[in-house]
Design an enzyme around this catalytic site. Structure first.
Site, PDB file in Angstrom:
ATOM      1  CG  ASP A  70     -14.163 -73.090  17.673  1.00  0.00           C
ATOM      2  OD1 ASP A  70     -13.869 -72.085  18.356  1.00  0.00           O
ATOM      3  OD2 ASP A  70     -14.507 -74.177  18.192  1.00  0.00           O
ATOM      4  CG  ASP A 125     -14.790 -76.935  21.027  1.00  0.00           C
ATOM      5  OD1 ASP A 125     -14.339 -76.355  22.035  1.00  0.00           O
ATOM      6  OD2 ASP A 125     -14.648 -76.505  19.866  1.00  0.00           O
TER       7      ASP A 125
HETATM    8  N1  LIG Z   1     -11.392 -73.343  20.757  1.00  0.00           N
HETATM    9  C1  LIG Z   1     -11.147 -72.100  20.025  1.00  0.00           C
HETATM   10  C2  LIG Z   1      -9.713 -71.906  19.689  1.00  0.00           C
HETATM   11  C3  LIG Z   1      -9.229 -72.333  18.478  1.00  0.00           C
HETATM   12  C4  LIG Z   1      -7.888 -72.124  18.165  1.00  0.00           C
HETATM   13  C5  LIG Z   1      -7.107 -71.482  19.106  1.00  0.00           C
HETATM   14  C6  LIG Z   1      -5.715 -71.201  18.776  1.00  0.00           C
HETATM   15  C7  LIG Z   1      -4.798 -70.613  19.596  1.00  0.00           C
HETATM   16  C8  LIG Z   1      -3.649 -70.551  18.823  1.00  0.00           C
HETATM   17  C9  LIG Z   1      -3.922 -71.111  17.599  1.00  0.00           C
HETATM   18  O1  LIG Z   1      -5.205 -71.526  17.577  1.00  0.00           O
HETATM   19  N2  LIG Z   1      -7.573 -71.099  20.298  1.00  0.00           N
HETATM   20  C10 LIG Z   1      -8.849 -71.310  20.591  1.00  0.00           C
END
Ligand SMILES: NCc1ccc(-c2ccco2)nc1
Length: 329
Positions: free
Chosen positions: A32, A217
């Site tokens: 990320d 991002d």
């Molecule tokens: N932008 C950061 C991020 C990355 C993944 C997730 C996420 C939520 C459920 C599964 O994955 N949420 C936020």
């Protein structure tokens, strides 16, 4: 040394998963570039949260050390979040290795993470100033690795419904067309942030977005842009509507979607393929589709997520804080 790992999309390109070896245990995680914590599902979590996941076991790692009194707590733009304790361990990503990486052991994770059993944590690759560990903030994997890399760079090669790659310490020029266009990044906010003040829909005129800013991002699925861009774009799509029930713009799945070009730092117009903006059906019949381009707040920070990365190979240079972009090969 360098490191290269696969980046495998979940169904529908919702997120991309890459293997990370922590204390000898290999776990699939979501890289990320929009956050700066490395946290992992683990055996300290409640059994109900662990179910279906790969869970790091700090007790069986001979190199794990608890960071006494340290904790983390992070929440993301989509409302998800995690919190817990912290240790250090040897983290190896495709060969690039950090021996004393802060590894955050979640003791609480939000339901959307629990339900996403393909993903077992995040590797934050934004700037370390966003790391949430207290009382002493810790560095990201990239920050810790950068001095040992042949070049201070990591690259993202994300593909629609196909396996791509993340690479540390090398730029593989067979992965993109032509040369990379480089843009200075403003790291003040802790993101890979750049100005993005112009855009064009399909073969239409270039339009201005005075003062526009955006971040690169990899941890955001879609492309969140200023309402002026989103309105201009979907005005060219027959049957596009703002669908409150679904929570964004939808259109007939058969619609012909134009490309979208967006300015990257005043140096480069990145073209996002129209096909990739047709993100996913919202109905079982596959009649109505949800847009990969959605509106943020007017004048707010734009988030160029995986929808853009599927069209553009991106290099992140932590040596001089810049971003390089070129269309995929
Ligand atoms: N932008 C950061 C991020 C990355 C993944 C997730 C996420 C939520 C459920 C599964 O994955 N949420 C936020």
């Amino acid at each position: 040394g360098t490191g290269v790992v696969t980046a495998t999309p979940e169904q529908g390109d919702v997120e991309y998963l890459s293997p990370v070896t922590i204390g000898g245990q290999t776990i699939n995680m979501d890289f990320d570039s929009g956050s700066s914590d490395l946290w992992v599902f683990n055996t300290e979590l409640a059994a109900g949260s662990q179910a279906g996941h790969s869970n790091f076991n700090p007790e069986t790692s001979t190199t794990f050390q608890l960071l006494q009194g340290a904790s983390f707590e992070i929440s993301y733009g989509d409302g998800s979040g995690a919190a817990g304790n912290v240790g250090t361990d040897t983290v190896n990503i495709g060969g690039a290795t950090v021996t004393n990486q802060a590894v955050e052991l979640a003791t609480a994770v939000s339901s959307s993470f629990v339900q996403d059993t393909q993903s077992n944590g995040l590797v934050g690759l934004a700037f370390s100033k966003l790391n949430t560990i207290k009382p002493v903030q810790q560095k990201t994997f990239f920050d810790n690795a950068i001095a040992t890399l042949p070049i201070p760079v990591f690259t993202a090669d994300l593909r629609h419904a196909a396996v791509g790659a993340y690479e540390f310490g090398n730029i593989d020029s067979t992965k993109f067309n032509g040369s990379l266009s480089w843009t200075d990044v403003n790291a003040t906010s802790g993101f890979w942030q750049f100005s993005s003040q112009q855009f064009a829909v399909g073969t239409g005129p270039t339009m201005n977005l005075a003062g526009g800013q955006a971040i690169a991002d990899t941890g955001t699925t879609l492309m969140i842009a200023d309402p002026s861009i989103v309105n201009a774009y979907y005005s060219q799509v027959q049957g596009a509507v703002n669908n409150e029930t679904v929570g964004g713009v939808t259109f007939p799945c058969a619609a012909q979607l134009p490309d979208l070009a967006v300015d990257i730092g005043g140096n480069y117009m990145a073209t996002v393929r129209g096909d990739d903006i047709n993100f996913s059906p919202v109905d079982a019949a596959g009649t109505t589709c949800f847009g990969g381009l959605q509106a943020g707040t007017a004048g707010g920070l734009q988030i160029y997520g995986d929808i853009m990365f599927k069209s553009q190979f991106v290099a992140f240079n932590g040596g001089n804080n810049s971003i390089g972009m070129a269309p995929h090969q």
